[in-house]
Design a protein around this motif. Structure first.
Motif, PDB file in Angstrom:
ATOM      1  N   GLU A   1       0.754  -1.131   0.070  1.00 10.26           N
ATOM      2  CA  GLU A   1       0.139   0.000  -0.040  1.00 10.26           C
ATOM      3  C   GLU A   1       0.724   1.219   0.029  1.00 10.26           C
ATOM      4  OE1 GLU A   1      -3.030  -0.145   2.950  1.00 10.26           O
ATOM      5  OE2 GLU A   1      -3.855   1.744   2.535  1.00 10.26           O
TER       6      GLU A   1
ATOM      7  N   ILE B   1       2.462   2.091  -3.439  1.00 15.17           N
ATOM      8  CA  ILE B   1       1.779   2.524  -4.235  1.00 15.17           C
ATOM      9  C   ILE B   1       1.053   3.837  -4.089  1.00 15.17           C
ATOM     10  CG2 ILE B   1      -0.810   1.862  -5.318  1.00 15.17           C
ATOM     11  CD1 ILE B   1      -0.430  -0.908  -4.744  1.00 15.17           C
ATOM     12  N   GLY B   2       0.922   4.201  -2.865  1.00 15.24           N
ATOM     13  CA  GLY B   2       0.470   5.570  -2.405  1.00 15.24           C
ATOM     14  C   GLY B   2       1.496   6.437  -2.956  1.00 15.24           C
TER      15      GLY B   2
ATOM     16  N   PRO C   1       1.943   5.897  -7.455  1.00 13.94           N
ATOM     17  CA  PRO C   1       0.672   5.221  -7.994  1.00 13.94           C
ATOM     18  C   PRO C   1       0.912   4.716  -9.612  1.00 13.94           C
ATOM     19  CG  PRO C   1       0.282   7.722  -7.879  1.00 13.94           C
ATOM     20  CD  PRO C   1       1.639   7.180  -7.101  1.00 13.94           C
TER      21      PRO C   1
ATOM     22  N   PHE D   1      -0.259   1.035 -12.810  1.00 18.18           N
ATOM     23  CA  PHE D   1      -0.809   0.967 -14.292  1.00 18.18           C
ATOM     24  C   PHE D   1      -0.770  -0.378 -14.814  1.00 18.18           C
ATOM     25  CE2 PHE D   1       0.165   5.943 -14.369  1.00 18.18           C
ATOM     26  CZ  PHE D   1      -0.735   6.219 -13.470  1.00 18.18           C
TER      27      PHE D   1
ATOM     28  N   MET E   1       0.011  -3.296 -13.250  1.00 20.56           N
ATOM     29  CA  MET E   1      -0.708  -4.543 -12.772  1.00 20.56           C
ATOM     30  C   MET E   1      -1.392  -5.826 -13.708  1.00 20.56           C
ATOM     31  SD  MET E   1      -1.932  -3.192  -8.962  1.00 20.56           S
ATOM     32  CE  MET E   1      -2.875  -4.548  -8.733  1.00 20.56           C
TER      33      MET E   1
ATOM     34  N   GLU F   1      -4.709   8.001 -11.941  1.00 19.39           N
ATOM     35  CA  GLU F   1      -3.671   8.475 -10.976  1.00 19.39           C
ATOM     36  C   GLU F   1      -3.737   9.045  -9.514  1.00 19.39           C
ATOM     37  OE1 GLU F   1      -0.250   9.954 -13.264  1.00 19.39           O
ATOM     38  OE2 GLU F   1       1.233   9.639 -11.356  1.00 19.39           O
TER      39      GLU F   1
ATOM     40  N   ILE G   1      -5.871   6.883  -7.417  1.00 20.14           N
ATOM     41  CA  ILE G   1      -5.135   5.884  -6.589  1.00 20.14           C
ATOM     42  C   ILE G   1      -4.079   6.421  -5.769  1.00 20.14           C
ATOM     43  CG2 ILE G   1      -3.490   4.000  -7.243  1.00 20.14           C
ATOM     44  CD1 ILE G   1      -4.705   3.905 -10.074  1.00 20.14           C
ATOM     45  N   GLY G   2      -3.442   7.578  -6.020  1.00 21.03           N
ATOM     46  CA  GLY G   2      -2.554   8.112  -5.246  1.00 21.03           C
ATOM     47  C   GLY G   2      -3.239   8.513  -3.681  1.00 21.03           C
TER      48      GLY G   2
ATOM     49  N   PRO H   1      -4.820   4.138  -2.320  1.00 27.27           N
ATOM     50  CA  PRO H   1      -4.273   2.992  -3.035  1.00 27.27           C
ATOM     51  C   PRO H   1      -5.073   1.732  -2.867  1.00 27.27           C
ATOM     52  CG  PRO H   1      -2.817   4.063  -1.013  1.00 27.27           C
ATOM     53  CD  PRO H   1      -3.733   5.004  -1.359  1.00 27.27           C
TER      54      PRO H   1
ATOM     55  N   SER I   1      -6.416  -0.161  -5.834  1.00 29.06           N
ATOM     56  CA  SER I   1      -5.488  -0.816  -6.805  1.00 29.06           C
ATOM     57  C   SER I   1      -5.684  -2.377  -6.200  1.00 29.06           C
ATOM     58  CB  SER I   1      -4.280  -0.105  -6.630  1.00 29.06           C
ATOM     59  OG  SER I   1      -3.400  -0.445  -5.656  1.00 29.06           O
TER      60      SER I   1
END
Lengths: 454, 454
Positions: free
Chosen positions: A309, A312-313, A316, A320, A322, B309, B312-313, B316, B319
């Motif tokens: 997490e 990804i945070g 991000p 894209f 995955m 983006e 998601i940022g 997270p 995702s």
């Protein structure tokens, strides 16, 4: 007889004639149809209409149509009829292998009842014998109807005996030659018999090179043998070589198609043999279990991803790709498995050992992995993605393709060894495992690359 | 003759005997083998060894083995032999359909050369005729060898003529009845002939209900007809009904298997008929194009996701479930397509219209979607995921399953209508489309839910 195509108009026409009980017109309309075509018509009728049609049809036709119906349709119809009618009107008119198949679908009590009502005691005995064999073996596929002659007979005696034996048979493709103990010695083709002088002895004109199978040989092996050697009929023998019956190509064509379709169904995540015409409940039952496996796999994969997490945070962009990584792993694994599954099924897997096959897959995997990860590397370069992402995606793709190729090859071979159908490996279960593994690899490499480049 | 299983020991043994040119021993070892088994042995030999084996084998065996080889192996071997040898030793000994298949693989010049060297001018003419038909039609499958009798003959004349006509045939299953213009009237079973008094006329004993196909009917339709009506041989006629030839079940069994395997290959993303024993280059060529489609799809899907983006940022967690949504869409779509593809292939699609099929899929889709999205809703509740994520995942899953079911049903039906093989719909191309669509739906719903709940 031209080929027949069932139309909505024809079905409506027959339904209407059934309603006004116009027996003669209906019989005229269906008299030139093949039983397989009449079976199609039955599928479109409701139970009462179907029963009416059965009552007016002659026994021979009705028996043939029953054989052509699907199992559930047949069960629906037969459960509405008394045992005596089933025995005398239908089972007595069927070939022994078809009769045993139909009886095999009934409860044991009902089987006994039907058999006890049969007029021809010899056929009843034949059918009872056949019921003892597992339906997926040579014994389960074979019929008892055949013509056999002794090797000591001459052509004239042969022809006379064949006339007597052949009276009840539809078609005769081979005549089997046995010795005095009933042990199979060879075959005699009708053509050879027609071309030989009447004084010749069977011994001098029969063909000794006969391929036969034991009654407990699995159905798949039977179909492989008949396909490989282009046989129209295959004799079945017991453990000391006595002739028990014969299997005809039309029954085996069904086995071949079912085998091939089963692989496809397993790959697509469908259990049982659902057809688009089956009801909503059958569809749900055949498809839900696989979707459930997919759901469980997806939850597991979400747990894997949730470990990252933080990564990804902060980045991000990593999310894209995955889908790309998961898809490439899935596609590659499926290809590798499908090739192995087909080779195993057709018996054309050659003499390569397991390690030989894995080595070849490794080579194919390296080529594919190298090309595809270079392309995606180029794409990220041109797009100006940051260095960490560019390297993560390419390295992960290379690894995933390679590992999925090896897994995809190894799993069906391993399943085969422990006697599980290797086609399972191309289904949702293994695809799901591939997904999870893919995410683990992707984020492990991602963590590493982002720690280096940032 | 027992069934034969090729072993590494046997291959090594033969290779060793070839090296010391022990002709007699080799011929003894292979004399009882079926041509299909000898063909397996050839596959394990190098070209020089194979050529030696060919030179010492008798013509009949060599011709049969050539027929059993795969196309590329046959081409490799024949290109090393002069046209005259091919014509006189092999083609002359083959059935006309096999001969036409083998010649059809050669350059046109080479075909002419081989045909001009044939001793039997009538067979050369037959083969030249057969070469005119497309190999995927009834004409391409048929052979010229058959026995025909006139309806006006009596049984004695029939038998005499059949003896003459039958001399060169391997097996005879049916005798065809024609009128004076050569127009097919029906069939006469050998059994019927054997059981009839010799003074009867053919007219009185033959079966008029003969199913025949026109020479330009596609191979798939031929196999469907033979399978449906359990035929061992099918006569082929021209546009005015004159008998041209016959198709035997062994050739059609190959068509049936190839059809079924092609569907499976398309679903697994493999072009051509690669086998595990083929070389690395063939494997790469058959698999790379599909992987490339997957790659392009993955890149497109990354572009879709990159639009979100910001979302998601900030969140997270969204995702975590991307893989699940993509997988559920893929699995559902593949199931729906596979069911339609199989129904279309087996001709068992019933009388339901396209809209009827879509409605049923909609019903199955709603059931599956409702159950599975409730389960994932429960999971996220228990896990304590935030409200926005819980709703996003469940609503998206419901929509994706529903849409994928409809797409999966509609696409193969649409492809069929524009004459593209519907099995393409179960392959990587449509799975990839499903992935992209899934991401679009997921993030659209996500954007909406997060704007409401946060």
């Amino acid at each position: 007889m031209a080929e027949f195509k069932l139309t909505r108009e024809f079905v409506d026409h027959i339904k209407q004639k059934i309603e006004i009980k116009d027996e003669i017109r209906i019989l005229e309309d269906i008299q030139d149809l093949h039983p397989a075509d009449i079976a199609d018509l039955y599928r479109e009728l409701d139970l009462e209409e179907a029963k009416y049609l059965y009552l007016i049809a002659d026994d021979e036709t009705a028996a043939d149509v029953i054989t052509e119906l699907d199992e559930d349709e047949r069960r629906r119809l037969l459960s509405a009829l008394p045992s005596e009618v089933i025995a005398k009107r239908y089972i007595d008119k069927m070939e022994s292998d078809d009769a045993a198949d139909v009886l095999g679908e009934m409860e044991e009590d009902r089987q006994q009842e039907v058999l006890s009502h049969m007029e021809d005691v010899k056929s009843a005995g034949d059918i009872a014998d056949l019921l003892n064999y597992d339906e997926d073996t040579a014994g389960g596929l074979m019929g008892k109807e055949l013509i056999k002659v002794k090797e000591s007979w001459n052509v004239t005696i042969c022809l006379r005996s064949m006339r007597r034996q052949g009276e009840e048979l539809d078609e005769v493709y081979y005549v089997y030659v046995v010795d005095n103990d009933g042990i199979l010695k060879g075959t005699l083709s009708l053509k050879r018999l027609l071309l030989s002088p009447t004084t010749r002895t069977v011994k001098d004109i029969y063909n000794e090179n006969v391929i036969a199978v034991n009654a407990n040989v699995p159905a798949e092996e039977v179909s492989a043998i008949m396909e490989r050697y282009d046989l129209v009929a295959l004799p079945v023998v017991d453990s000391i070589g006595r002739l028990l019956g014969r299997i005809t190509i039309d029954d085996v064509v069904d086995v071949i198609r079912e085998e091939a379709e089963k692989d496809y169904q397993l790959a697509s995540g469908i259990t049982d043999d659902v057809e688009s015409s089956d009801n909503v409940w059958s569809h749900t039952k055949a498809r839900m279990p696989w979707l459930f496996i997919g759901l469980m796999g997806g939850i597991l994969s979400s747990m894997v991803v949730s470990q990252y997490e933080g990564l990804i945070g902060l980045n991000p962009q990593i999310s894209f790709f995955m889908g790309l990584i998961a898809a490439m792993g899935g596609n590659t694994g499926m290809q590798s498995s499908a090739i192995i599954v087909q080779s195993l099924a057709s018996g054309n897997s050659g003499l390569d050992s397991t390690s030989g096959k894995l080595l070849k897959e490794l080579a194919v995997g390296v080529v594919n992995a190298a090309v595809l990860s270079s392309v995606i590397f180029g794409y990220n370069l041109i797009k100006g993605s940051d260095q960490a992402l560019t390297y993560t995606v390419s390295i992960a793709m290379f690894s995933v393709i390679l590992i999925a190729s090896l897994f995809g090859t190894f799993i069906p071979l391993a399943l085969k060894r422990i006697n599980i159908d290797p086609a399972v490996a191309t289904g949702p279960f293994v695809t799901t495992l591939n997904d999870i593994l893919g995410m683990l690899i992707y984020f492990t490499i991602g963590t590493f690359c982002y720690s280096i480049f940032l």
